[in-house]
Design a protein around this motif. Structure first.
Motif, mmCIF file in Angstrom:
data_model
loop_
_atom_site.group_PDB
_atom_site.id
_atom_site.type_symbol
_atom_site.label_atom_id
_atom_site.label_comp_id
_atom_site.label_asym_id
_atom_site.label_seq_id
_atom_site.Cartn_x
_atom_site.Cartn_y
_atom_site.Cartn_z
ATOM 1 N N GLU A 22 1.099 -1.461 0.109
ATOM 2 C CA GLU A 22 -0.101 -0.238 -0.169
ATOM 3 C C GLU A 22 0.974 1.635 0.090
ATOM 4 O OE1 GLU A 22 -3.185 0.329 2.617
ATOM 5 O OE2 GLU A 22 -3.542 -1.990 2.809
ATOM 6 N N GLN A 23 0.394 1.999 -0.640
ATOM 7 C CA GLN A 23 1.409 3.933 -0.914
ATOM 8 C C GLN A 23 0.832 4.189 0.938
ATOM 9 O OE1 GLN A 23 -0.290 5.477 -4.503
ATOM 10 N NE2 GLN A 23 1.520 5.435 -4.854
ATOM 11 N N ASN A 24 2.033 5.107 0.608
ATOM 12 C CA ASN A 24 1.746 5.691 1.844
ATOM 13 C C ASN A 24 1.788 5.149 3.626
ATOM 14 O OD1 ASN A 24 2.098 8.143 0.746
ATOM 15 N ND2 ASN A 24 -0.218 7.960 0.026
ATOM 16 N N LEU A 25 1.675 3.639 3.747
ATOM 17 C CA LEU A 25 1.800 3.253 4.327
ATOM 18 C C LEU A 25 3.135 2.890 5.337
ATOM 19 C CD1 LEU A 25 -0.417 1.356 6.496
ATOM 20 C CD2 LEU A 25 -0.064 -0.247 5.313
ATOM 21 N N ILE A 26 3.244 3.582 6.367
ATOM 22 C CA ILE A 26 4.357 3.369 7.519
ATOM 23 C C ILE A 26 4.399 2.450 8.599
ATOM 24 C CG2 ILE A 26 6.875 4.188 8.792
ATOM 25 C CD1 ILE A 26 5.888 6.734 7.054
ATOM 26 N N ILE A 27 5.211 0.944 8.309
ATOM 27 C CA ILE A 27 5.259 0.272 9.449
ATOM 28 C C ILE A 27 5.824 0.320 10.542
ATOM 29 C CG2 ILE A 27 5.155 -2.441 10.051
ATOM 30 C CD1 ILE A 27 4.191 -2.956 7.102
ATOM 31 N N LEU A 28 5.689 0.637 12.308
ATOM 32 C CA LEU A 28 6.547 1.065 12.799
ATOM 33 C C LEU A 28 6.961 -0.468 13.681
ATOM 34 C CD1 LEU A 28 5.460 4.625 14.080
ATOM 35 C CD2 LEU A 28 7.167 4.047 12.511
ATOM 36 N N THR A 29 8.038 -0.794 13.583
ATOM 37 C CA THR A 29 8.081 -2.053 14.857
ATOM 38 C C THR A 29 8.571 -1.591 15.995
ATOM 39 O OG1 THR A 29 8.126 -3.555 12.911
ATOM 40 C CG2 THR A 29 9.277 -4.876 14.907
ATOM 41 N N TYR A 30 8.317 -2.329 17.139
ATOM 42 C CA TYR A 30 9.067 -1.816 18.468
ATOM 43 C C TYR A 30 9.872 -3.130 19.308
ATOM 44 C CZ TYR A 30 6.973 3.160 18.301
ATOM 45 O OH TYR A 30 7.202 4.610 17.876
ATOM 46 N N PHE A 39 6.095 -5.300 18.875
ATOM 47 C CA PHE A 39 4.623 -4.681 18.517
ATOM 48 C C PHE A 39 4.737 -3.919 17.012
ATOM 49 C CE2 PHE A 39 2.707 -0.303 19.223
ATOM 50 C CZ PHE A 39 0.883 -0.769 19.589
ATOM 51 N N ARG A 40 4.334 -3.830 16.517
ATOM 52 C CA ARG A 40 3.994 -3.822 15.165
ATOM 53 C C ARG A 40 2.728 -1.906 15.091
ATOM 54 N NH1 ARG A 40 4.030 -6.901 9.399
ATOM 55 N NH2 ARG A 40 2.395 -5.381 8.149
ATOM 56 N N LYS A 41 3.509 -1.797 14.761
ATOM 57 C CA LYS A 41 2.073 -0.043 14.357
ATOM 58 C C LYS A 41 2.167 0.009 12.883
ATOM 59 C CE LYS A 41 1.306 4.323 16.786
ATOM 60 N NZ LYS A 41 1.865 5.149 18.507
ATOM 61 N N GLU A 42 1.098 0.672 12.113
ATOM 62 C CA GLU A 42 0.817 0.935 10.872
ATOM 63 C C GLU A 42 0.488 1.997 10.715
ATOM 64 O OE1 GLU A 42 -1.102 -2.066 8.948
ATOM 65 O OE2 GLU A 42 0.101 -3.760 8.964
ATOM 66 N N ARG A 43 0.965 3.064 9.778
ATOM 67 C CA ARG A 43 0.771 4.324 9.724
ATOM 68 C C ARG A 43 0.274 4.999 9.099
ATOM 69 N NH1 ARG A 43 3.849 8.275 13.480
ATOM 70 N NH2 ARG A 43 2.655 6.920 15.104
ATOM 71 N N ALA A 44 -1.143 5.220 8.633
ATOM 72 C CA ALA A 44 -0.888 5.910 7.000
ATOM 73 C C ALA A 44 -0.709 7.209 7.292
ATOM 74 C CB ALA A 44 -2.723 5.630 6.852
ATOM 75 N N LEU A 45 0.178 7.482 6.168
ATOM 76 C CA LEU A 45 0.045 8.920 6.336
ATOM 77 C C LEU A 45 -0.825 9.834 4.735
ATOM 78 C CD1 LEU A 45 3.953 8.680 5.834
ATOM 79 C CD2 LEU A 45 2.941 9.866 7.697
ATOM 80 N N THR A 46 -1.563 10.226 5.302
ATOM 81 C CA THR A 46 -2.836 11.004 4.460
ATOM 82 C C THR A 46 -2.294 12.254 3.772
ATOM 83 O OG1 THR A 46 -3.752 12.085 6.913
ATOM 84 C CG2 THR A 46 -4.897 9.963 6.462
ATOM 85 N N SER A 47 -1.247 12.754 4.126
ATOM 86 C CA SER A 47 -1.129 13.732 2.920
ATOM 87 C C SER A 47 0.403 14.690 3.803
ATOM 88 C CB SER A 47 -1.994 15.608 3.739
ATOM 89 O OG SER A 47 -1.784 15.873 4.971
ATOM 90 N N PHE A 48 1.397 15.338 2.764
ATOM 91 C CA PHE A 48 2.330 16.120 3.852
ATOM 92 C C PHE A 48 2.339 16.304 4.657
ATOM 93 C CE2 PHE A 48 2.926 14.794 -0.941
ATOM 94 C CZ PHE A 48 3.927 14.523 -0.847
ATOM 95 N N SER A 49 1.335 17.162 5.259
ATOM 96 C CA SER A 49 1.186 17.866 6.515
ATOM 97 C C SER A 49 0.640 16.715 7.544
ATOM 98 C CB SER A 49 -0.168 19.176 6.247
ATOM 99 O OG SER A 49 -1.160 18.603 5.761
ATOM 100 N N ASP A 50 0.911 16.098 7.652
ATOM 101 C CA ASP A 50 -0.008 14.932 8.640
ATOM 102 C C ASP A 50 1.703 15.035 9.761
ATOM 103 O OD1 ASP A 50 -0.601 12.621 10.170
ATOM 104 O OD2 ASP A 50 -0.389 11.044 8.514
ATOM 105 N N THR A 51 1.211 15.241 10.340
ATOM 106 C CA THR A 51 2.711 15.785 11.335
ATOM 107 C C THR A 51 2.868 14.810 12.869
ATOM 108 O OG1 THR A 51 1.484 17.720 12.266
ATOM 109 C CG2 THR A 51 3.507 17.409 10.275
ATOM 110 N N ARG A 52 2.139 13.844 12.669
ATOM 111 C CA ARG A 52 1.808 12.747 14.522
ATOM 112 C C ARG A 52 3.401 12.255 14.543
ATOM 113 N NH1 ARG A 52 -1.741 8.146 11.922
ATOM 114 N NH2 ARG A 52 -1.114 9.165 10.115
ATOM 115 N N ASP A 53 4.153 12.679 15.576
ATOM 116 C CA ASP A 53 5.380 12.134 16.416
ATOM 117 C C ASP A 53 5.459 10.532 16.356
ATOM 118 O OD1 ASP A 53 5.902 14.667 16.171
ATOM 119 O OD2 ASP A 53 5.404 14.694 18.845
#
Length: 94
Positions: A22-30, A39-53
């Motif tokens: 999938e495009q714009n999906l980041i997978i964070l593994t802790y 622990f796996r966390k998936e984060r969809a980036l919805t726009s360039f202004s998406d600024t979740r830390d």
């Protein structure tokens, strides 16, 4: 470096990858400092202004942790989790 906290199990960022499916999906593994649980966390980036830390560590519910069965991956996760814990506070933005 404690694994257990009042809010769950402390896990440290060990891997950040981009999904091939999938495009714009980041997978964070802790992972835990011993590398045995992750622990796996998936984060969809919805726009360039998406600024979740993304923080160096999160506290995960123990029921949401998976087992790391591969010994090489367990060693890799343990080394990276310990390195992150040594140089970052849990709430450091990475």
């Amino acid at each position: 470096m404690r694994d257990e906290t009042d809010d769950g199990v402390r896990v440290w960022l060990v891997e950040r990858t981009y999904s091939d499916d999938e495009q714009n999906l980041i997978i964070l593994t802790y992972a835990t400092p011993d590398g045995e649980r992750y622990f796996r966390k998936e984060r969809a980036l919805t726009s360039f202004s998406d600024t979740r830390d993304t923080t160096a560590a999160v506290d995960a519910d123990p029921e949401n942790l998976g087992a790391v069965d591969d010994p090489d991956r367990r060693e890799q996760y343990a080394a990276e989790a310990r390195r992150m814990a040594d140089v970052h506070a849990p709430d450091d933005v990475i």
